[in-house]
Design a protein around this motif. Structure first.
Motif, mmCIF file in Angstrom:
data_model
loop_
_atom_site.group_PDB
_atom_site.id
_atom_site.type_symbol
_atom_site.label_atom_id
_atom_site.label_comp_id
_atom_site.label_asym_id
_atom_site.label_seq_id
_atom_site.Cartn_x
_atom_site.Cartn_y
_atom_site.Cartn_z
ATOM 1 N N LEU A 1 44.177 38.702 49.863
ATOM 2 C CA LEU A 1 43.657 37.468 49.285
ATOM 3 C C LEU A 1 43.187 36.519 50.378
ATOM 4 O O LEU A 1 42.156 35.845 50.240
ATOM 5 N N ARG A 2 43.896 36.479 51.478
ATOM 6 C CA ARG A 2 43.483 35.652 52.624
ATOM 7 C C ARG A 2 42.127 36.088 53.157
ATOM 8 O O ARG A 2 41.328 35.270 53.612
ATOM 9 N N GLN A 3 41.846 37.386 53.065
ATOM 10 C CA GLN A 3 40.586 37.920 53.563
ATOM 11 C C GLN A 3 39.457 37.831 52.546
ATOM 12 O O GLN A 3 38.374 38.351 52.791
ATOM 13 N N GLY A 4 39.704 37.181 51.429
ATOM 14 C CA GLY A 4 38.644 36.930 50.464
ATOM 15 C C GLY A 4 38.583 37.872 49.289
ATOM 16 O O GLY A 4 37.576 37.882 48.567
ATOM 17 N N ALA A 5 39.625 38.658 49.042
ATOM 18 C CA ALA A 5 39.615 39.559 47.894
ATOM 19 C C ALA A 5 39.564 38.763 46.595
ATOM 20 O O ALA A 5 40.282 37.775 46.422
ATOM 21 N N ASP A 6 38.697 39.200 45.677
ATOM 22 C CA ASP A 6 38.602 38.571 44.359
ATOM 23 C C ASP A 6 39.636 39.114 43.394
ATOM 24 O O ASP A 6 39.889 38.521 42.343
ATOM 25 N N LEU A 7 40.191 40.259 43.723
ATOM 26 C CA LEU A 7 41.235 40.896 42.924
ATOM 27 C C LEU A 7 41.984 41.834 43.855
ATOM 28 O O LEU A 7 41.543 42.080 44.982
ATOM 29 N N ILE A 8 43.107 42.354 43.377
ATOM 30 C CA ILE A 8 43.875 43.339 44.133
ATOM 31 C C ILE A 8 43.780 44.684 43.419
ATOM 32 O O ILE A 8 43.926 44.770 42.199
ATOM 33 N N GLY B 1 52.321 44.812 34.377
ATOM 34 C CA GLY B 1 51.389 43.783 33.942
ATOM 35 C C GLY B 1 50.009 43.812 34.554
ATOM 36 O O GLY B 1 49.337 42.774 34.594
ATOM 37 N N VAL B 2 49.521 44.990 35.016
ATOM 38 C CA VAL B 2 48.169 45.042 35.586
ATOM 39 C C VAL B 2 47.134 44.749 34.502
ATOM 40 O O VAL B 2 47.410 44.836 33.305
ATOM 41 N N ASP B 3 45.927 44.421 34.937
ATOM 42 C CA ASP B 3 44.857 44.059 34.008
ATOM 43 C C ASP B 3 44.021 45.257 33.577
ATOM 44 O O ASP B 3 43.458 45.247 32.483
ATOM 45 N N SER B 4 43.901 46.256 34.448
ATOM 46 C CA SER B 4 43.075 47.406 34.092
ATOM 47 C C SER B 4 43.672 48.685 34.661
ATOM 48 O O SER B 4 44.256 48.689 35.743
ATOM 49 N N ILE B 5 43.501 49.743 33.885
ATOM 50 C CA ILE B 5 43.842 51.092 34.319
ATOM 51 C C ILE B 5 42.531 51.785 34.680
ATOM 52 O O ILE B 5 41.638 51.932 33.835
ATOM 53 N N THR C 1 28.629 45.269 29.123
ATOM 54 C CA THR C 1 28.159 43.879 29.133
ATOM 55 C C THR C 1 29.317 42.929 28.801
ATOM 56 O O THR C 1 30.054 42.535 29.694
ATOM 57 N N SER C 2 29.507 42.594 27.537
ATOM 58 C CA SER C 2 30.484 41.554 27.203
ATOM 59 C C SER C 2 31.923 41.984 27.445
ATOM 60 O O SER C 2 32.748 41.167 27.885
ATOM 61 N N VAL C 3 32.271 43.245 27.187
ATOM 62 C CA VAL C 3 33.648 43.694 27.443
ATOM 63 C C VAL C 3 33.919 43.696 28.946
ATOM 64 O O VAL C 3 34.977 43.243 29.413
ATOM 65 N N ALA C 4 32.962 44.198 29.724
ATOM 66 C CA ALA C 4 33.121 44.198 31.177
ATOM 67 C C ALA C 4 33.225 42.778 31.719
ATOM 68 O O ALA C 4 34.007 42.509 32.638
ATOM 69 N N ALA C 5 32.462 41.864 31.160
ATOM 70 C CA ALA C 5 32.555 40.458 31.598
ATOM 71 C C ALA C 5 33.951 39.906 31.346
ATOM 72 O O ALA C 5 34.484 39.126 32.152
ATOM 73 N N GLY C 6 34.574 40.320 30.234
ATOM 74 C CA GLY C 6 35.938 39.877 29.970
ATOM 75 C C GLY C 6 36.907 40.378 31.010
ATOM 76 O O GLY C 6 37.798 39.642 31.453
ATOM 77 N N LEU D 1 36.290 41.027 34.102
ATOM 78 C CA LEU D 1 36.053 40.300 35.353
ATOM 79 C C LEU D 1 36.306 38.801 35.224
ATOM 80 O O LEU D 1 36.092 38.045 36.173
ATOM 81 N N ASP D 2 36.761 38.354 34.042
ATOM 82 C CA ASP D 2 37.023 36.941 33.771
ATOM 83 C C ASP D 2 35.757 36.110 33.950
ATOM 84 O O ASP D 2 35.801 34.985 34.452
ATOM 85 N N LEU D 3 34.625 36.677 33.505
ATOM 86 C CA LEU D 3 33.341 35.995 33.632
ATOM 87 C C LEU D 3 32.646 35.832 32.287
ATOM 88 O O LEU D 3 31.429 35.634 32.233
ATOM 89 N N SER D 4 33.388 35.885 31.192
ATOM 90 C CA SER D 4 32.770 35.819 29.874
ATOM 91 C C SER D 4 32.017 34.519 29.638
ATOM 92 O O SER D 4 31.063 34.493 28.850
#
Length: 440
Positions: free
Chosen positions: A210-217, A274-278, A380-385, A387-390
């Motif tokens: 995260l210090r190096q600028g990661a948008d996610l882990i 509790g991960v967000d995606s598999i 499109t819309s599902v992928a945006a969700g 990435l938390d960009l909806s």
């Protein structure tokens, strides 16, 4: 100069960029120009029925209107008008799993590790461009690109999709990110992997990324097909280790965690933590799917690589054996997840799969049981969700970023045609025309 990039597999030889893609895409150039795309079928990414004879108006890099052309407001004087020639306007697509630093095809990680970082950068540039020209306006790179690539794209220094970057994948020693030969105890290649063992090290390395600028882990919850010392059903990080990473990410402005997870045990560890995606999800069963549905976890099945056949002449025997063993399980899991209603987001694993025709993933989803409209939503819309960009992208609605493509086909009739980048005739990102083969 040709306005199209060749759509065959990209090699590491440089390609000449399309003229449109050479225009820097920042607020000092074409964002503030008005754009109208007309004479098109509109699929807006919301799941609504297609709109025939539609138009989309763009102003200041945002969608100003999307709907029936007869109801559209009069465009301002001086607006650029593109006739879509009865093609289909869709939202710009989102590829949630790419590796743009890798060449496409089985990756020689020893060669990658020995390569100067500057050379890797130059070799990545045409892959960014090819991804954009294929209709992908946003991509999530899950190991290989540092934050500088994202900044270069944002500043208009290089043409490519908007990026989210994981920087590198976290892995336990001997796990999927540990590509060292068994006799090597030296460091791993830091552009691809970061090793951590135990809760304390996992917290430290997550904070370091995260210090190096990661948008996610991104974490390795299981072994994999491409790693030399494990199997896809070997468990990677423990549930406690993964939970520690999730806690660190959530505490850092709510950032998300993606889990490379193929075997059943590691998938369950990742879900319970509790991960967000598999990512991949080869061994899904009803217990796993029940948990994914209850938690709203996304599946990114990467069928472009699951269906890909490696070249025996260039692929290690152990990779080929694992591929033969696991391919059937991978392809059987996706129809089950589709039928049960798991949230599925498009991801190709390009870097292992070839770059430049990313939307072939949508055809693979349809081949494995998904309706064509649902496959479009996955990209499109599902992928945006995921990435938390909806609120910004994923649908063509007034006020959202003007990311859109025009396809010279009806994807609901034959979605496979989207997988050939020559059928993507127009690409617009943030209101800037990056590709236009209609005006030639």
């Amino acid at each position: 100069m040709s306005a199209e990039l060749p759509t065959a597999r990209l090699t590491d030889r440089p390609h000449h960029a399309p003229k449109e893609a050479l225009v820097p895409m920042n607020d000092k150039t074409s964002h503030h120009l008005s754009l109208v795309i007309r004479n098109a079928r509109l699929i807006d990414g919301t799941g609504a029925a297609p709109v025939p004879s539609a138009a989309v108006h763009v102003a200041d890099g945002r969608i100003a209107w999307a709907g029936p052309e007869n109801d559209a407001p009069r465009p301002p004087a001086g607006a650029t008008v593109i006739d879509a020639r009865a093609g289909t306007i869709l939202p710009g697509f989102i590829d949630c799993h790419v590796h743009l630093a890798a060449p496409g095809g089985e990756m020689n990680r020893a060669a990658l590790a020995a390569m100067p970082a500057s050379l890797r950068t130059y070799l990545t540039t045409p892959r960014l461009l090819a991804t954009l020209m294929s209709g992908v306006t946003t991509a999530r790179d899950l190991a290989g690109l540092d934050a500088g690539f994202k900044q270069a794209v944002d500043r208009g220094l290089v043409a490519g999709p908007r990026l989210q970057v994981a920087v590198a994948m976290m892995s336990p020693t001997g796990g999927h990110g540990d590509f060292r030969p068994p006799t090597d105890s030296g460091p791993v290649e830091p552009s691809v992997s970061r090793l951590a063992d135990g809760v304390a090290e996992c917290r430290r390395e997550a904070r370091n990324l995260l210090r190096q600028g990661a948008d996610l882990i991104k974490i390795a919850a299981t072994g994999g097909v491409g790693s030399p010392t494990d199997q896809p059903d070997d468990e990677g990080f423990t549930e406690e280790e993964i939970r520690a990473v999730v806690e660190v990410a959530r505490a850092h402005r709510g950032k998300r965690v993606a889990a490379h997870a193929q075997g059943r045990g590691g998938i369950l560890n990742a879900l319970r933590a509790g991960v967000d995606s598999i990512e991949h999800g080869y061994q899904l069963d009803d217990e796993i799917i029940d948990l994914m549905l209850a938690q709203g976890t996304y599946l990114v099945p990467t069928l472009s690589t699951a269906t890909h056949t490696f070249d025996p002449a260039t692929t290690p025997p152990w990779t080929l054996e694992k591929k033969r063993q696991w391919q059937g399980q991978a392809l059987a899991s996706v129809p089950r997840a589709i039928e049960r209603g798991v949230k599925i987001a498009m991801g190709t694993d390009c870097g292992i799969a070839a770059h430049g025709n990313n939307l072939r993933e949508l055809g693979h989803l349809v081949d494995h049981g998904m309706a064509p409209m649902d496959a479009i939503l996955a990209g499109t819309s599902v992928a945006a969700g995921l990435l938390d960009l909806s609120g910004e992208i994923g649908t063509l609605e007034a006020g959202k970023r003007a990311d859109l493509v025009v396809a010279a086909c009806d994807p609901l009739a034959d979605i496979h045609r989207l997988g050939d980048a020559t059928n993507i005739t127009v690409v617009v990102k943030d209101g800037a025309v990056c590709k236009n083969t209609l005006d030639r």
